[in-house]
Design a protein around this motif. Structure first.
Motif, PDB file in Angstrom:
ATOM      1  N   ILE A  48       0.853  -1.190   0.000  1.00 54.26           N
ATOM      2  CA  ILE A  48       0.000   0.000   0.000  1.00 54.26           C
ATOM      3  C   ILE A  48       0.886   1.237   0.000  1.00 54.26           C
ATOM      4  O   ILE A  48       1.782   1.380   0.839  1.00 54.26           O
ATOM      5  CB  ILE A  48      -0.932   0.030   1.231  1.00 54.26           C
ATOM      6  N   ASP A  49       0.617   2.143  -0.924  1.00 58.37           N
ATOM      7  CA  ASP A  49       1.448   3.341  -1.080  1.00 58.37           C
ATOM      8  C   ASP A  49       0.823   4.586  -0.463  1.00 58.37           C
ATOM      9  O   ASP A  49       1.067   5.706  -0.930  1.00 58.37           O
ATOM     10  CB  ASP A  49       1.727   3.582  -2.566  1.00 58.37           C
ATOM     11  N   SER A  68       5.112   6.351   3.751  1.00 60.94           N
ATOM     12  CA  SER A  68       5.953   5.490   2.920  1.00 60.94           C
ATOM     13  C   SER A  68       5.198   4.251   2.458  1.00 60.94           C
ATOM     14  O   SER A  68       4.122   3.922   2.984  1.00 60.94           O
ATOM     15  CB  SER A  68       7.190   5.064   3.710  1.00 60.94           C
ATOM     16  N   ARG A  69       5.765   3.561   1.467  1.00 58.94           N
ATOM     17  CA  ARG A  69       5.182   2.301   0.999  1.00 58.94           C
ATOM     18  C   ARG A  69       5.235   1.269   2.118  1.00 58.94           C
ATOM     19  O   ARG A  69       6.236   1.114   2.807  1.00 58.94           O
ATOM     20  CB  ARG A  69       5.938   1.782  -0.221  1.00 58.94           C
ATOM     21  N   LYS A  70       4.133   0.549   2.290  1.00 54.74           N
ATOM     22  CA  LYS A  70       4.049  -0.472   3.324  1.00 54.74           C
ATOM     23  C   LYS A  70       3.844  -1.838   2.660  1.00 54.74           C
ATOM     24  O   LYS A  70       2.875  -2.038   1.928  1.00 54.74           O
ATOM     25  CB  LYS A  70       2.893  -0.155   4.283  1.00 54.74           C
ATOM     26  N   VAL A 113      -3.892  -5.873  -2.571  1.00 57.89           N
ATOM     27  CA  VAL A 113      -4.314  -6.635  -1.393  1.00 57.89           C
ATOM     28  C   VAL A 113      -4.582  -8.058  -1.847  1.00 57.89           C
ATOM     29  O   VAL A 113      -5.266  -8.275  -2.859  1.00 57.89           O
ATOM     30  CB  VAL A 113      -5.588  -6.038  -0.754  1.00 57.89           C
ATOM     31  N   LYS A 114      -4.058  -9.046  -1.107  1.00 56.48           N
ATOM     32  CA  LYS A 114      -4.237 -10.443  -1.480  1.00 56.48           C
ATOM     33  C   LYS A 114      -4.585 -11.273  -0.250  1.00 56.48           C
ATOM     34  O   LYS A 114      -4.081 -11.009   0.857  1.00 56.48           O
ATOM     35  CB  LYS A 114      -2.958 -11.008  -2.108  1.00 56.48           C
TER      36      LYS A 114
END
Length: 307
Positions: A48-49, A68-70, A113-114
């Protein structure tokens, strides 16, 4: 008559041997079933960005507010009481652009999302997971212009859990209580836990978390003896680390989850935003102590049931 008696004894002997063999086979089958039982873990994998909040069946899994990107995997077994249909929801939150708080199409496009599934790896030095598999891509709605907020949800099917636990299925609906009265009662309980931990008496905390510990044995496939040792180790650790180091219960907001069955106090100050209100600090290291509460039907006392 003698030959009849001998025949009957022989017949009984054969029956006894056959029964013993059947019993041995049943025991072996049960042992093999235990050995073959898959220790299945379900997880939500995300990239998630932007800041986000993630929920399953109205229970918070994560609140991540950094810019930040997570990239993370969040195990959801603690919130799955049995096989069935569950709802996963995500709230994507805005970033600042041109003095406005917005969600940008490019950030959504690079996020995912997976739903994944794996089995616990028990072989030493082989990592934690084996047979890792993406079960389902949970598609985010793509946008072609900036929006202030984006929320979506999906239904998932859980089919391979070898356990069924009680959790909060028989708990009071806290949303029916007067909000101010509930908040006061919850705060008083948190203050009790905080003061006992701060005084070097973690046994009180672990007593209120007994059901959580028992259910952890099931959803995390933990050996009972190892779980008991873990509780003992944590108790000793908290005697050393929590005494005199607990934050006061302040800067909080009451949140109700699980369709009214669960609640907790979360910090609202920037340094601890969205975190549990039970916090200890040793040097520069902060630890947020599990404090999701429920109140069983027929009880006047809260219990700690999850993180």
């Amino acid at each position: 008559m003698k030959y009849k008696l001998v025949f009957l004894v022989a017949l009984l002997s054969l029956f006894s041997c056959a029964q013993q063999q059947k019993n041995r086979e049943n025991k072996l089958a049960k042992a093999e079933k235990i050995l073959d039982k898959k220790e299945v873990i379900y997880s939500i994998s995300v990239q998630i960005d932007m800041p986000f909040e993630l929920y399953v069946n109205d229970i918070v899994l994560a609140k991540e507010y950094s810019k930040s990107r997570k990239i993370m995997g969040i195990d959801i077994n603690p919130y799955l009481l049995k096989n069935g249909t569950y709802t996963v929801k995500i709230r994507l939150l805005p970033l600042e652009e041109n003095n406005e708080m917005v969600i940008r199409p490019k950030d959504v496009a690079t996020s995912f999302v997976k739903l994944v599934r794996y089995e616990l790896q028990r072989e030493p030095m082989m990592g934690r997971a084996k047979n890792y598999k993406v079960l389902e891509e949970l598609p985010l709605p793509q946008i072609d212009t900036v929006v202030p907020i984006l929320e979506t949800e999906w239904e998932i099917e859980i089919t391979e859990l070898p356990y069924e636990i009680k959790g909060w299925s028989n708990s009071q609906d806290l949303s029916k209580m007067n909000r101010d009265e509930l908040e006061k009662e919850v705060k008083d309980f948190y203050v009790l836990l905080r003061d006992e931990l701060n005084s070097g008496n973690p046994e009180v905390y672990f007593d209120y978390a007994t059901q959580r510990s028992l259910e952890t044995i099931s959803f995390n496939y933990t050996d009972k003896d190892k779980m008991q040792q873990s509780i003992l180790d944590n108790n000793n650790l908290y005697k050393l680390k929590a005494k005199g180091t607990m934050y006061p219960i302040e800067n909080y907001k009451l949140f109700i989850y699980g369709d009214g069955k669960l609640c907790k106090l979360e910090r609202i100050d920037e340094a601890n935003l969205g975190r549990n209100c039970l916090i200890r600090k040793n040097g520069k290291v902060k630890t947020w102590i599990s404090s999701m509460l429920h109140k069983p039907i027929g009880s006047d006392t809260f219990e700690i049931i999850r993180k």
